[in-house]
Write a protein that holds these residues in place. Structure first.
Motif, short mmCIF file in Angstrom:
data_model
loop_
_atom_site.label_atom_id
_atom_site.label_comp_id
_atom_site.label_asym_id
_atom_site.label_seq_id
_atom_site.Cartn_x
_atom_site.Cartn_y
_atom_site.Cartn_z
N LEU A 7 25.50 2.14 -12.15
CA LEU A 7 24.08 2.40 -11.96
C LEU A 7 23.69 1.73 -10.65
O LEU A 7 23.79 0.52 -10.51
CB LEU A 7 23.29 1.82 -13.13
N MET A 8 23.30 2.55 -9.68
CA MET A 8 23.02 2.04 -8.35
C MET A 8 21.56 1.63 -8.21
O MET A 8 20.67 2.18 -8.86
CB MET A 8 23.34 3.11 -7.29
N GLY A 9 21.30 0.64 -7.34
CA GLY A 9 19.95 0.13 -7.15
C GLY A 9 19.00 1.16 -6.59
O GLY A 9 19.39 2.01 -5.78
N GLU A 10 17.75 1.10 -7.00
CA GLU A 10 16.73 2.05 -6.53
C GLU A 10 16.33 1.79 -5.08
O GLU A 10 15.61 2.59 -4.47
CB GLU A 10 15.50 1.99 -7.42
N ASP A 11 16.77 0.64 -4.53
CA ASP A 11 16.41 0.32 -3.15
C ASP A 11 17.32 1.00 -2.14
O ASP A 11 17.19 0.79 -0.93
CB ASP A 11 16.45 -1.20 -2.94
N PRO A 16 26.07 -1.74 -7.13
CA PRO A 16 25.65 -1.39 -8.49
C PRO A 16 24.81 -2.50 -9.10
O PRO A 16 25.07 -3.68 -8.88
CB PRO A 16 26.98 -1.23 -9.24
N VAL A 17 23.79 -2.12 -9.86
CA VAL A 17 22.97 -3.10 -10.57
C VAL A 17 23.39 -3.18 -12.03
O VAL A 17 22.91 -4.05 -12.77
CB VAL A 17 21.48 -2.73 -10.47
N VAL A 37 17.30 9.11 -12.35
CA VAL A 37 16.81 7.74 -12.46
C VAL A 37 16.96 7.39 -13.94
O VAL A 37 16.28 7.96 -14.80
CB VAL A 37 15.34 7.62 -12.04
N GLN A 39 17.41 4.62 -17.27
CA GLN A 39 16.92 3.34 -17.76
C GLN A 39 17.64 2.99 -19.05
O GLN A 39 17.79 3.82 -19.95
CB GLN A 39 15.41 3.40 -18.01
N LEU A 44 16.56 -2.08 -17.58
CA LEU A 44 17.19 -1.97 -16.26
C LEU A 44 17.21 -0.51 -15.81
O LEU A 44 17.63 0.37 -16.54
CB LEU A 44 18.62 -2.52 -16.34
N ARG A 45 16.76 -0.28 -14.57
CA ARG A 45 16.70 1.08 -14.02
C ARG A 45 17.53 1.19 -12.77
O ARG A 45 17.74 0.21 -12.05
CB ARG A 45 15.25 1.46 -13.69
N GLY A 46 17.99 2.40 -12.49
CA GLY A 46 18.73 2.63 -11.27
C GLY A 46 19.11 4.09 -11.16
O GLY A 46 18.74 4.93 -12.00
#
Length: 230
Positions: A7-11, A16-17, A37, A39, A44-46
């Motif tokens: 799960l990759m960061g939204e930034d 991976p987050v 996207v 959750q 935790l979201r990504g």
């Protein structure tokens, strides 16, 4: 989810987050091109970049997710003071698992005075007796996610490792209670090894031990630190 996926960061970073695990349901809350996207139950979201062969939940799953969001329930980690049964979500009188002291579980919903709890292996059920439970804070939650991901990596490594052909079986005891994980690679504890009891190491799997209890139950002991050899 057919296989574990990052799960990759939204930034937009390449770090991976978290990791999405097979057998666990996640909520798709949006779409960015071909990515979702996603959750998790811990909030935790990504971005899930690889959406091939994912399994979509049915209307009941969507309705349940919407109900959880509407209720405003904030998931949290908790531990029980003594072993307690986790009952089936169908209101049956059959326990689907047992929650063990010293292990963190995720509360993903509330049912009256009960907790809808989820274990690291994705098993869910109702904890009816919530007296004396210890709630974890955000740091505990983050630490538990890291520990769970690390345990999954260790288990996958142990399952993939070739058996040691020259392994010499030996008796051993653990210094503290430790879970014995399934040989099939699932994040499922098949038993708990207790201090003061001797177990037989019948094989080696990388850094893990293939252990056998007196009743013939076998599984992988991932944490072998401090064990006492007979």
């Amino acid at each position: 989810m057919p296989v574990a996926r990052p799960l990759m960061g939204e930034d937009g970073s390449l770090s991976p987050v978290g990791e999405l695990a097979p057998g666990t349901w996640y909520l798709a809350v949006g779409r960015r091109g071909n990515a979702l996207v996603a959750q998790g139950a811990d909030g935790l979201r990504g971005f899930l970049l690889d959406t091939t062969s994912i399994e979509r939940g049915d209307g009941a799953d969507a309705e349940a997710a919407a109900a959880a969001a509407k209720s405003g329930f904030e998931p949290y980690w908790f531990a029980v003071p003594v072993a307690r049964p986790l009952m089936g979500e169908d209101d049956s009188t059959t326990a689907v698992a047992e929650l063990a002291p010293g292990t963190w579980y995720l509360a993903v919903g509330g049912r009256g005075g009960a907790i809808l709890a989820q274990a690291a292996d994705g098993m869910r059920g109702l904890l009816l007796d919530t007296t004396g439970i210890q709630r974890g804070d955000e740091d505990v939650a983050k630490s538990n996610v890291r520990e769970t991901l690390r345990a999954a990596e260790l288990l996958a490594s142990a399952v993939a490792a070739s058996p040691e052909t020259d392994f010499e079986p030996f008796w051993f005891a653990v210094p503290v209670p430790r879970p014995l994980m399934s040989e099939d690679g699932s994040m499922t504890a098949v038993a708990e090894l207790a201090p003061g009891t001797w177990y037989l190491a019948v094989g080696g799997r990388g850094d893990a031990i293939l252990a056998q209890a007196a009743d013939g139950m076998r599984g992988l002991l991932l944490d072998t630190t401090g064990i006492q050899r007979g």
